[in-house]
Design a protein around this motif. Structure first.
Motif, PDB file in Angstrom:
ATOM      1  N   LEU A 114     -18.895  17.206 -19.963  1.00 14.71           N
ATOM      2  CA  LEU A 114     -19.895  16.936 -18.932  1.00 14.71           C
ATOM      3  C   LEU A 114     -19.270  16.664 -17.564  1.00 14.71           C
ATOM      4  O   LEU A 114     -19.652  17.283 -16.568  1.00 14.71           O
ATOM      5  N   GLU A 115     -18.340  15.741 -17.500  1.00 15.19           N
ATOM      6  CA  GLU A 115     -17.771  15.365 -16.199  1.00 15.19           C
ATOM      7  C   GLU A 115     -17.097  16.558 -15.532  1.00 15.19           C
ATOM      8  O   GLU A 115     -17.260  16.796 -14.330  1.00 15.19           O
ATOM      9  N   GLU A 116     -16.343  17.327 -16.293  1.00 13.26           N
ATOM     10  CA  GLU A 116     -15.676  18.513 -15.760  1.00 13.26           C
ATOM     11  C   GLU A 116     -16.689  19.510 -15.207  1.00 13.26           C
ATOM     12  O   GLU A 116     -16.506  20.083 -14.121  1.00 13.26           O
ATOM     13  N   MET A 117     -17.780  19.708 -15.933  1.00 18.10           N
ATOM     14  CA  MET A 117     -18.792  20.680 -15.506  1.00 18.10           C
ATOM     15  C   MET A 117     -19.552  20.184 -14.278  1.00 18.10           C
ATOM     16  O   MET A 117     -19.928  20.986 -13.411  1.00 18.10           O
ATOM     17  N   VAL A 118     -19.783  18.889 -14.180  1.00 18.36           N
ATOM     18  CA  VAL A 118     -20.419  18.339 -12.977  1.00 18.36           C
ATOM     19  C   VAL A 118     -19.527  18.574 -11.763  1.00 18.36           C
ATOM     20  O   VAL A 118     -19.996  19.040 -10.715  1.00 18.36           O
ATOM     21  N   GLN A 119     -18.256  18.268 -11.901  1.00 23.15           N
ATOM     22  CA  GLN A 119     -17.322  18.466 -10.787  1.00 23.15           C
ATOM     23  C   GLN A 119     -17.256  19.925 -10.374  1.00 23.15           C
ATOM     24  O   GLN A 119     -17.241  20.256  -9.179  1.00 23.15           O
ATOM     25  N   LEU A 120     -17.231  20.810 -11.356  1.00 26.59           N
ATOM     26  CA  LEU A 120     -17.145  22.244 -11.065  1.00 26.59           C
ATOM     27  C   LEU A 120     -18.417  22.735 -10.387  1.00 26.59           C
ATOM     28  O   LEU A 120     -18.373  23.508  -9.423  1.00 26.59           O
ATOM     29  N   ALA A 121     -19.563  22.266 -10.863  1.00 25.04           N
ATOM     30  CA  ALA A 121     -20.830  22.657 -10.245  1.00 25.04           C
ATOM     31  C   ALA A 121     -20.858  22.250  -8.779  1.00 25.04           C
ATOM     32  O   ALA A 121     -21.249  23.040  -7.903  1.00 25.04           O
ATOM     33  N   ILE A 122     -20.432  21.030  -8.497  1.00 26.74           N
ATOM     34  CA  ILE A 122     -20.414  20.550  -7.118  1.00 26.74           C
ATOM     35  C   ILE A 122     -19.467  21.396  -6.274  1.00 26.74           C
ATOM     36  O   ILE A 122     -19.801  21.798  -5.148  1.00 26.74           O
ATOM     37  N   SER A 123     -18.307  21.709  -6.828  1.00 28.30           N
ATOM     38  CA  SER A 123     -17.322  22.504  -6.084  1.00 28.30           C
ATOM     39  C   SER A 123     -17.826  23.914  -5.805  1.00 28.30           C
ATOM     40  O   SER A 123     -17.417  24.548  -4.827  1.00 28.30           O
ATOM     41  N   LYS A 124     -18.737  24.404  -6.656  1.00 26.67           N
ATOM     42  CA  LYS A 124     -19.298  25.743  -6.493  1.00 26.67           C
ATOM     43  C   LYS A 124     -20.536  25.748  -5.594  1.00 26.67           C
ATOM     44  O   LYS A 124     -21.124  26.797  -5.353  1.00 26.67           O
ATOM     45  N   GLY A 125     -20.936  24.577  -5.122  1.00 25.65           N
ATOM     46  CA  GLY A 125     -22.067  24.517  -4.192  1.00 25.65           C
ATOM     47  C   GLY A 125     -23.401  24.229  -4.817  1.00 25.65           C
ATOM     48  O   GLY A 125     -24.434  24.302  -4.147  1.00 25.65           O
ATOM     49  N   PHE A 126     -23.421  23.898  -6.118  1.00 25.80           N
ATOM     50  CA  PHE A 126     -24.672  23.549  -6.797  1.00 25.80           C
ATOM     51  C   PHE A 126     -24.890  22.038  -6.760  1.00 25.80           C
ATOM     52  O   PHE A 126     -23.934  21.267  -6.758  1.00 25.80           O
ATOM     53  N   GLU A 127     -26.157  21.628  -6.765  1.00 18.84           N
ATOM     54  CA  GLU A 127     -26.501  20.228  -7.021  1.00 18.84           C
ATOM     55  C   GLU A 127     -26.730  20.109  -8.526  1.00 18.84           C
ATOM     56  O   GLU A 127     -27.698  20.669  -9.052  1.00 18.84           O
ATOM     57  N   PRO A 128     -25.856  19.406  -9.259  1.00 20.05           N
ATOM     58  CA  PRO A 128     -26.079  19.305 -10.701  1.00 20.05           C
ATOM     59  C   PRO A 128     -27.195  18.326 -11.028  1.00 20.05           C
ATOM     60  O   PRO A 128     -27.223  17.205 -10.516  1.00 20.05           O
ATOM     61  N   LEU A 129     -28.125  18.776 -11.855  1.00 18.64           N
ATOM     62  CA  LEU A 129     -29.149  17.893 -12.415  1.00 18.64           C
ATOM     63  C   LEU A 129     -28.700  17.611 -13.841  1.00 18.64           C
ATOM     64  O   LEU A 129     -28.755  18.492 -14.703  1.00 18.64           O
ATOM     65  N   VAL A 130     -28.205  16.398 -14.079  1.00 12.04           N
ATOM     66  CA  VAL A 130     -27.698  16.046 -15.404  1.00 12.04           C
ATOM     67  C   VAL A 130     -28.836  15.477 -16.233  1.00 12.04           C
ATOM     68  O   VAL A 130     -29.447  14.475 -15.871  1.00 12.04           O
ATOM     69  N   GLU A 131     -29.116  16.145 -17.338  1.00 14.58           N
ATOM     70  CA  GLU A 131     -30.239  15.777 -18.193  1.00 14.58           C
ATOM     71  C   GLU A 131     -29.760  14.914 -19.360  1.00 14.58           C
ATOM     72  O   GLU A 131     -28.803  15.264 -20.054  1.00 14.58           O
ATOM     73  N   VAL A 132     -30.471  13.771 -19.562  1.00 12.40           N
ATOM     74  CA  VAL A 132     -30.134  12.868 -20.657  1.00 12.40           C
ATOM     75  C   VAL A 132     -31.377  12.616 -21.504  1.00 12.40           C
ATOM     76  O   VAL A 132     -32.506  12.772 -21.036  1.00 12.40           O
ATOM     77  N   HIS A 133     -31.136  12.211 -22.743  1.00 20.47           N
ATOM     78  CA  HIS A 133     -32.233  11.983 -23.685  1.00 20.47           C
ATOM     79  C   HIS A 133     -32.210  10.580 -24.291  1.00 20.47           C
ATOM     80  O   HIS A 133     -33.170  10.180 -24.949  1.00 20.47           O
ATOM     81  N   ASN A 134     -31.117   9.845 -24.083  1.00 17.90           N
ATOM     82  CA  ASN A 134     -30.972   8.511 -24.668  1.00 17.90           C
ATOM     83  C   ASN A 134     -29.939   7.714 -23.875  1.00 17.90           C
ATOM     84  O   ASN A 134     -29.299   8.252 -22.963  1.00 17.90           O
ATOM     85  N   LYS A 135     -29.780   6.456 -24.222  1.00 19.19           N
ATOM     86  CA  LYS A 135     -28.916   5.579 -23.430  1.00 19.19           C
ATOM     87  C   LYS A 135     -27.439   5.975 -23.542  1.00 19.19           C
ATOM     88  O   LYS A 135     -26.676   5.788 -22.582  1.00 19.19           O
TER      89      LYS A 135
END
Length: 263
Positions: free
Chosen positions: A143-164
């Motif tokens: 997850l963290e790697e993909m968030v960083q990569l998305a940001i570097s590629k110009g996307f706003e990452p919407l991280v979806e969660v289902h539980n705590k």
């Protein structure tokens, strides 16, 4: 994880093998800012609705949506006051397409979210969007790697969660936007109380760390009462697909949800 979710992930991994990994996507420098869009809408005491171009759920076809249809639907949603458009691009189970996303983004001026099962960095090269969905329960330790990569590629990452547990991992990342999906990935059952349970945890984290996350409640909202329930619990925005598409009255239903706080 429910077997349907596993089937979708397996299908996605096969689809990835067909992507030409020699291509690099040309970036649009004019990324549309969903955070400001949400804050502006809320300042007007309106609901920040992300409305979804959704042909189907697994096992439940809603309607055929061609790129031309997608453009028309998205235009109606924007005219009704939606602050962003979510476009499903998963083809086998949700009958979505990249062509629908491209058609929508070229035809509206508000932010566009790519809704898909993103499991590999090569998917960032497929098409332009302002936001991209990253599902914590599927990405796990990536997850963290993909968030960083998305940001570097110009996307706003919407991280979806289902539980705590997933939320704790999401809050360790640089994502500004957290989506709370009210659907349990193990049972596929929907409970709006998931939003009520997780919102305070995000607020507490922000108070302790001096951060400010945007919270989006996703899935299971059909009426203005549903909308008010999650907004009053502290959600900044809602993502609604099925009830808008099923209504057959795209403009009217979207506007009804946008105006839910007027009642």
């Amino acid at each position: 994880m429910h077997s349907v979710i596993n089937d979708i992930v397996n299908s996605t991994e096969k689809r990835i093998l067909q992507i030409d990994n020699g291509d690099t996507l040309k970036r649009d420098p004019e990324k549309r800012d969903i955070v400001n869009a949400i804050r502006t809408k809320r300042s007007l005491n309106k609901v920040a609705v992300i409305s979804e171009v959704k042909p189907a759920s697994p096992g439940k076809k809603l309607r055929d949506i061609s790129p031309e249809d997608a453009k028309e639907i998205a235009s109606e949603m924007e005219r009704a006051g939606a602050i962003a458009i979510s476009v499903l691009t998963e083809p086998e189970f949700f009958h979505g397409s990249l062509d629908n996303l491209k058609a929508v983004r070229s035809n509206v001026s508000i932010p566009v979210l790519r809704k898909d099962f993103i499991v590999d960095k090569i998917q960032f090269e497929e098409t332009q969007s302002d936001l991209i969905l990253l599902i914590a329960g599927i990405l796990g330790t990536k997850l963290e790697e993909m968030v960083q990569l998305a940001i570097s590629k110009g996307f706003e990452p919407l991280v979806e969660v289902h539980n705590k547990e997933e939320l704790e991992e999401a809050l360790k990342t640089k994502a500004r936007v957290i989506g709370i999906n009210n659907r349990d990935l193990s049972t596929l059952e929907i409970d709006l109380d998931t939003t009520l349970e997780l919102v305070p945890r995000i607020k507490e984290f922000d108070n302790e760390n001096g951060t400010e996350h945007i919270i989006i409640s996703e899935s299971g909202m059909h009426t203005t009462d549903d909308i008010r329930k999650v907004i009053e619990a502290g959600a900044d925005a809602v993502l609604v697909g099925t009830s808008i598409i099923k209504s057959g009255k795209i403009y009217t239903k979207t506007k009804e949800l946008v105006d839910a706080l007027d009642e």
